[in-house]
Design a protein around this motif. Structure first.
Motif, PDB file in Angstrom:
ATOM      1  N   THR A  26       0.801  -1.228   0.000  1.00 29.70           N
ATOM      2  CA  THR A  26       0.000   0.000   0.000  1.00 29.70           C
ATOM      3  C   THR A  26       0.832   1.275   0.000  1.00 29.70           C
ATOM      4  O   THR A  26       0.333   2.334  -0.387  1.00 29.70           O
ATOM      5  N   SER A  79      -0.531   5.054   0.976  1.00 27.98           N
ATOM      6  CA  SER A  79      -1.992   5.183   0.855  1.00 27.98           C
ATOM      7  C   SER A  79      -2.696   4.335   1.898  1.00 27.98           C
ATOM      8  O   SER A  79      -3.422   3.398   1.585  1.00 27.98           O
ATOM      9  N   GLN A  80      -2.461   4.651   3.164  1.00 22.31           N
ATOM     10  CA  GLN A  80      -3.031   3.876   4.263  1.00 22.31           C
ATOM     11  C   GLN A  80      -3.931   4.758   5.116  1.00 22.31           C
ATOM     12  O   GLN A  80      -3.709   5.955   5.252  1.00 22.31           O
ATOM     13  N   GLY A  98      -5.803   0.192   3.126  1.00 20.44           N
ATOM     14  CA  GLY A  98      -5.013   0.924   2.149  1.00 20.44           C
ATOM     15  C   GLY A  98      -5.368   0.526   0.730  1.00 20.44           C
ATOM     16  O   GLY A  98      -6.043  -0.481   0.489  1.00 20.44           O
ATOM     17  N   ARG A  99      -4.889   1.330  -0.214  1.00 21.49           N
ATOM     18  CA  ARG A  99      -5.081   1.043  -1.629  1.00 21.49           C
ATOM     19  C   ARG A  99      -3.835   0.370  -2.181  1.00 21.49           C
ATOM     20  O   ARG A  99      -2.714   0.782  -1.887  1.00 21.49           O
ATOM     21  N   LEU A 100      -4.040  -0.665  -2.974  1.00 17.04           N
ATOM     22  CA  LEU A 100      -2.921  -1.363  -3.591  1.00 17.04           C
ATOM     23  C   LEU A 100      -2.243  -0.434  -4.586  1.00 17.04           C
ATOM     24  O   LEU A 100      -2.907   0.238  -5.383  1.00 17.04           O
ATOM     25  N   LYS A 101      -0.933  -0.383  -4.544  1.00 18.92           N
ATOM     26  CA  LYS A 101      -0.182   0.465  -5.466  1.00 18.92           C
ATOM     27  C   LYS A 101      -0.559   0.149  -6.916  1.00 18.92           C
ATOM     28  O   LYS A 101      -0.650  -1.017  -7.303  1.00 18.92           O
ATOM     29  N   THR A 118      -8.730  -2.518  -2.651  1.00 23.33           N
ATOM     30  CA  THR A 118      -8.557  -2.151  -1.235  1.00 23.33           C
ATOM     31  C   THR A 118      -7.981  -3.334  -0.464  1.00 23.33           C
ATOM     32  O   THR A 118      -8.409  -4.470  -0.655  1.00 23.33           O
TER      33      THR A 118
END
Length: 730
Positions: A23, A26-27, A42-45, A51
């Motif tokens: 992530t 973006s956590q 978080g969002r996966l890179k 998510t």
């Protein structure tokens, strides 16, 4: 199509490292619904629609701890699209127990065989293909620390999620168990989701209370299920939960024997290191030496130099002086200059100036945690804690509490025994958290001239307070009982990952800075206002003498309370009281008062500082013994308001909350009084009434420590008494 991925795994399996790697920045950190345990999301890179939910580290999906309940409820009720199960490849047999339970749930699973670099380095061989076929799901080799295999892992997880492809896993129990599960499934199939039928059948067989409460069945069906279970228990001569556990481990052992080839049976490097650092005789001295070095470097040497520069040059010369000159040049009112320069900048600057020391301390703690050493300390402390009636599980909250008391208190939820949990909540804030570090550094440098032993002694003072309290409280009827069992994974030692260390350091530091510009700003303004305004000849307004200020009057009226502890002045009284809002504010009070004093508002402590070359802070105390007594009291007394509120939430009862906070304050007062009075007496002071009281309190304390524990049969009686007197809500 949005995709939700749940990360699940044992503690110390590399789950947090993987979550951070997947992530990045973006956590989001929140709370699980209805509880205060951290929920990381978080969002996966490179994937805006993916998510990742980081579930609490657990050993099983059994309903024994809050973390296990949270993880299980999320998987069964929320149903993520896919689960990434992180398995420590170097400790695969222990980790696969959770894996089999996750596979039973009926959600697509990808196994991340983590720490594969350690596995390869040891020469072990794992047949990935056959392991994948047996478990009925993809197995991907990964190293979260080095980033190996993460892209393949996430692509496979997204592929399974979008296809909705479930695994083919179905472990075979013995014939009696399989027959029982089949019969139970037939009875409950209309009451549970089809995809979870196998899992619910197993849980009904285990008599899982949480499941029994959730699923509504008729009394007739419940009776039939109980008959099925009793028949199987009679045939196998064991209880149902033990049958499932033992047969699961038998299955896992067969899998490991078939597909994992160990290169040798000798000791590993981690085993060799552990033979020294966890040994009965060397373990504790090594731990003491390491923590001494950490605090010595963070506070007394490197950290001290950086903080001195920050306080004297950055805040004083580069900000306060130019700001005061500029405000004067534009015609700003005198009171506004005082508010901005002395109140806000002076108060905040005194606190923020210690941020470098905190970052250095957090840096070292992050290294110790990421290397795997702190897990050994928890194991090592279990020996000591068990002797005082606690378990090693109580050390985990204490360890977390060195960063902040709030998550430390919340971490007590892993302790099953209610008495142990309450005692740990009451003692966790004895540890010197990050908020107390500025106070430790201030007293160490301003009073003791950076003497090497002051800062490290504060850490061991906290541990000593926990041990003493544990012994005393465990011998009372309120806290008697068997301690919780302690199980912890000891991961292989590895070089800490720079990203993890830096991230951990700045996460802890950033929370401090956020509080500085909210809570501390308001507190500094209040202190400045109280120190700058007062009544003179019946008129309220600005004063040019602190002895006429509101703050002086309030502090002076309460100072007598602290006189037996050696710091019965109004300045130190106000600082101690403000410390209840936030421990850093003890330093903030001194910062504001010193700033005002430097403008010649006849601050007594600054005037007296000209004698003997004392610093303004040192001049507040009659002796170094008094200064250290001040440090003892403020380190051990009730924590900040945020921690108090967390205690209230976790205790779930206001009477227990009052008892916990009251105990901390009384304990701190007694220890500080004994230290000051006896320290003064043995260093050449006269025998006074305070000395006599100190000797009496010391005798009582020693009696409480060494008296025999009440007999075990009194526990039941104490439980009923406690419920009647404290209104305990379980």
């Amino acid at each position: 199509m949005p995709v939700t991925i749940a990360l699940a795994g044992n503690p110390n399996s590399g789950k947090t490292t993987m979550f951070n790697a997947l992530t990045g920045s973006s956590q989001r950190v929140g709370n699980w619904p209805g509880v205060t345990v951290d929920k990381k999301e978080g969002r996966l890179k490179k994937y805006k629609d993916v998510t990742i939910i980081d579930l609490p580290g657990i050993y099983s999906l059994s309903p024994y701890t809050l973390e296990e309940v949270i993880s299980r409820d999320y998987l069964v009720n929320e149903k993520p699209d896919v689960i990434i199960n992180i398995v420590d490849g170097s400790n695969i047999e222990r980790n696969l127990y959770l894996t089999t339970q996750i596979l039973d749930v009926g959600i697509p699973v990808v196994i991340a065989l983590n720490m594969i670099d350690i596995v390869n380095k040891s020469g072990d061989i794992i047949d990935i293909k056959k392991l994948s076929e047996t478990l009925g799901c993809p197995v991907i080799e990964t190293s979260a620390q080095k980033g190996t295999g993460l892209e393949v892992l996430t692509k496979k997880a997204i592929e399974l999620a979008k296809a909705g492809k479930k695994g083919t896993f179905k472990r075979q129990f013995s014939k009696p168990v399989e027959l029982a599960l089949s019969n139970i499934a037939e009875l409950i199939k209309n009451n549970v989701p089809d995809e979870n039928l196998r899992w619910y059948s197993i849980k009904f067989f285990e008599r899982d209370e949480k499941v029994l409460e959730r699923i509504t069945l008729s009394d007739v069906i419940k009776g039939k299920i109980e008959q099925i279970i009793l028949a199987c228990e009679e045939e196998l001569d064991d209880n149902s939960a033990s049958i499932i556990a033992s047969e699961s481990y038998e299955y896992i052992s067969d899998v490991v024997r078939s597909y994992v080839k160990k290169s040798h049976s000798g000791t590993t490097l981690s085993d060799k290191i552990d033979s020294v650092v966890t040994s009965r005789w060397l373990g504790l001295p090594i731990f003491a030496a390491i923590m001494f070095l950490v605090y010595y470097v963070s506070v007394s040497t490197v950290g001290s130099y950086v903080t001195d520069f920050t306080n004297d040059m950055f805040v004083g010369e580069w900000i306060q002086a130019p700001l005061a000159n500029w405000l004067t040049s534009i015609g700003t009112a005198e009171w506004m200059i005082g508010l901005i320069v002395d109140g806000i900048v002076g108060g905040l600057g005194a606190i923020i100036g210690f941020l470098p020391q905190m970052l250095i301390l957090f840096f070292f703690l992050a290294i110790l945690e990421d290397s795997g050493y702190m897990a050994r300390i928890a194991f090592l402390m279990d020996r000591i804690f068990r002797k005082i009636g606690l378990s090693g599980k109580s050390f985990i909250p204490l360890l977390i509490g060195t960063g902040c008391g709030v998550p430390g208190i919340m971490a007590t939820r892993t302790i099953e025994q209610q008495n142990d949990r309450r005692m740990t909540i009451m003692t966790t804030t004895f540890m010197p958290c990050g908020a107390k570090l500025p106070l430790i550094a201030l007293i160490s440098s301003a009073v003791f001239g950076g003497t090497w032993w002051v800062a490290p002694s504060a850490y061991f003072l906290g541990i000593g307070a926990v041990v003493i309290s544990g012994i005393i409280l465990k011998k009372t009827k309120l806290f008697m009982g068997e301690s919780s069992p302690f199980v912890i994974e000891l991961p292989a030692y590895h070089i800490p990952m720079a990203g993890n260390v830096i991230r951990s350091m700045f996460e802890r530091g950033s929370s401090f800075v956020k509080k500085a510009f909210t809570v501390y700003t308001l507190a500094s303004i209040l202190v400045w206002f109280g120190a700058s305004f007062g009544f003179v000849n019946g008129t309220f307004g600005l004063v040019d003498n602190l002895n006429n200020s509101v703050l002086h009057n309030i502090g002076n009226s309460l100072a007598l309370i602290f006189a037996p502890l050696g710091f019965g002045r109004w300045e130190t009284t106000v600082a101690s009281i403000m410390g209840l809002a936030a421990k850093e504010q003890v330093v903030g009070v001194f910062g504001v008062l010193t700033s005002i004093g430097n403008e010649d508002l006849t601050l007594e402590m600054v005037d007296s500082a000209n004698v003997g070359g004392l610093s303004p802070i040192a001049a507040l105390f009659s002796s170094e013994i008094a200064a250290y007594s001040f440090l003892i009291f403020n380190l051990l007394c009730a924590p900040c308001f945020a921690a108090m509120n967390t205690i209230r939430t976790e205790m779930n009862n206001w009477k227990w909350t009052v008892f916990a906070i009251g105990y901390e304050c009384i304990f701190a007062y007694v220890i500080a009084l004994i230290f000051y009075q006896l320290g003064t007496f043995f260093s050449g002071g006269s025998f006074t009434a305070g000395t006599a009281v100190a000797f009496i309190l010391l005798a009582v304390l020693l009696f409480m420590l060494f008296r025999p524990a009440p007999k075990q049969h009194d526990i039941e009686k104490s439980d009923s008494n406690l419920s009647a007197t404290a209104g305990v809500s379980e």
